[in-house]
Write a protein that holds these residues in place. Structure first.
Motif: not given
Length: 379
Positions: A200-201, A233-236, A283-284, A294-295
């Motif tokens: 993740n981010n 969060a999720g980012f490109m 998850w963290f 991981t994802s």
């Protein structure tokens, strides 16, 4: 509803209810900055496809609390307007205020820069994509924003011509922090950035010990750079040195055509699954304790997985506490996942904000980055 001011007021109500928007000046910014101006070339809507300003539903979709993809490259999103609730949370966490100089890495549509400018900050935004930067700059001009500018350049290098900055905000997923940003940040300044962790981010708050020396051009290792958790969060993902790997990094997320099919199923331990934010807290923690996290897609859903060496097996921890495992060592991985889940529960299900790590120099030797080394819970 087709009236833009009314839609902005509705968005403000949503953001305040979400809890990430509390400051009067930022409330005013969201209520007055026209997001649609920053979407003048259209965006990809998950329900209606690509929407342009003249299309039915454009304005209503523009003011939903959603991330809006504005550019694709071979079907892969490469630029967007972030979810407004996340924008609000990051700006408030950073404490952006009138008179501050802010460096933004990743221009997106320019909307985030406009919001910070509306509270009185002076913003310099850097984007490596010339077309993205040009559209963001044009939108800032069209919206009448005079205290924000966009520069085309390598975000890794920052924008030294505008330094020193009081704050740095990063709006693209990175694996570590550029030493250039630290060098361009005032002593005592703050940074928020979505830094890779367990596939993740999550957004992290990066800071330095007060009064310590600034980074030198040869980037010696420092012992005064720290990261605190803020939120999931999720980012490109960024390319180049900002996306470099390092020896203790988690495995890259699995992007398989189909999900991993479990052969071991441990029943749910909670009748009511934890919500998205709490699942990211879990998850963290799993990622802080186990570098295999991981994802990966597992049995129809993507989530937190302890990935085995084949990248085709391991154990997934689901939001209801169920554990699904596959592969040659499925039983062993399921047991490890259960131990990690028990540990999180026994410690009182700590949130992301409870974690802190020292940042150490790693990445590519010619373009190093500061990355989190060991995560620990703080009281």
């Amino acid at each position: 509803m087709t009236d833009a001011p009314a839609l902005r007021a509705r968005l403000v109500d949503v953001l305040r209810a979400d809890g990430g928007l509390t400051r009067a000046d930022l409330i005013h910014a969201f209520a007055t900055v026209p997001r649609e101006v920053f979407l003048a070339d259209g965006f990809h809507d998950r329900e209606q496809g690509f929407l342009r300003p003249d299309d039915d539903g454009f304005l209503d979709a523009a003011y939903r609390n959603d991330a809006l993809v504005t550019k694709l490259d071979d079907g892969r999103p490469v630029s967007s307007s972030s979810q407004p609730s996340l924008m609000a949370l990051m700006i408030e966490e950073l404490g952006v205020a009138a008179g501050m100089r802010v460096l933004e890495i990743g221009a997106g549509t320019g909307y985030n820069a406009a919001l910070m400018a509306a509270v009185g900050a002076d913003v310099t935004s850097v984007d490596v994509q010339p077309d993205v930067a040009a559209r963001a700059a044009a939108a800032l001009t069209a919206a009448g924003v005079g205290n924000a500018r966009v520069r085309v350049g390598d975000g890794y290098l920052g924008a030294p011509e505008g330094a020193p900055y009081d704050r740095v905000i990063v709006t693209v997923g990175i694996t570590g922090v550029s030493p250039h940003w630290l060098a361009q940040l005032r002593p005592g300044g703050l940074m928020v950035a979505p830094i890779a962790h367990a596939g993740n981010n999550p957004v992290l708050r990066v800071w330095t010990e007060p009064g310590d020396g600034r980074a030198r051009p040869d980037w010696p290792a420092r012992d005064d750079v720290w990261a605190d958790g803020v939120c999931g969060a999720g980012f490109m993902a960024a390319a180049g040195p900002l996306g470099a790997s390092y020896p203790w990094a988690h495995p890259a997320p699995v992007r398989a055509d189909g999900p991993i099919v479990p052969t071991v199923r441990v029943p749910p331990r909670w009748r009511q699954p934890v919500d998205g934010l709490r699942y990211h807290d879990l998850w963290f923690a799993v990622g802080a304790w186990d570098r295999r996290a991981t994802s990966a897609p597992f049995d129809g859903g993507t989530g937190c997985v302890l990935l085995d060496e084949t990248r085709g097996g391991g154990a997934a921890i689901q939001a209801d506490g169920a554990i699904l495992a596959a592969g040659a060592h499925a039983e062993s991985y399921a047991g490890d996942a259960g131990i990690l889940l028990d540990r999180w529960v026994d410690l009182g299900t700590p949130g992301i904000e409870r974690w802190r790590a020292a940042m150490v120099l790693s990445g590519e030797p010619e373009a190093p980055i500061y990355v989190p080394r060991e995560w620990a819970l703080v009281v």
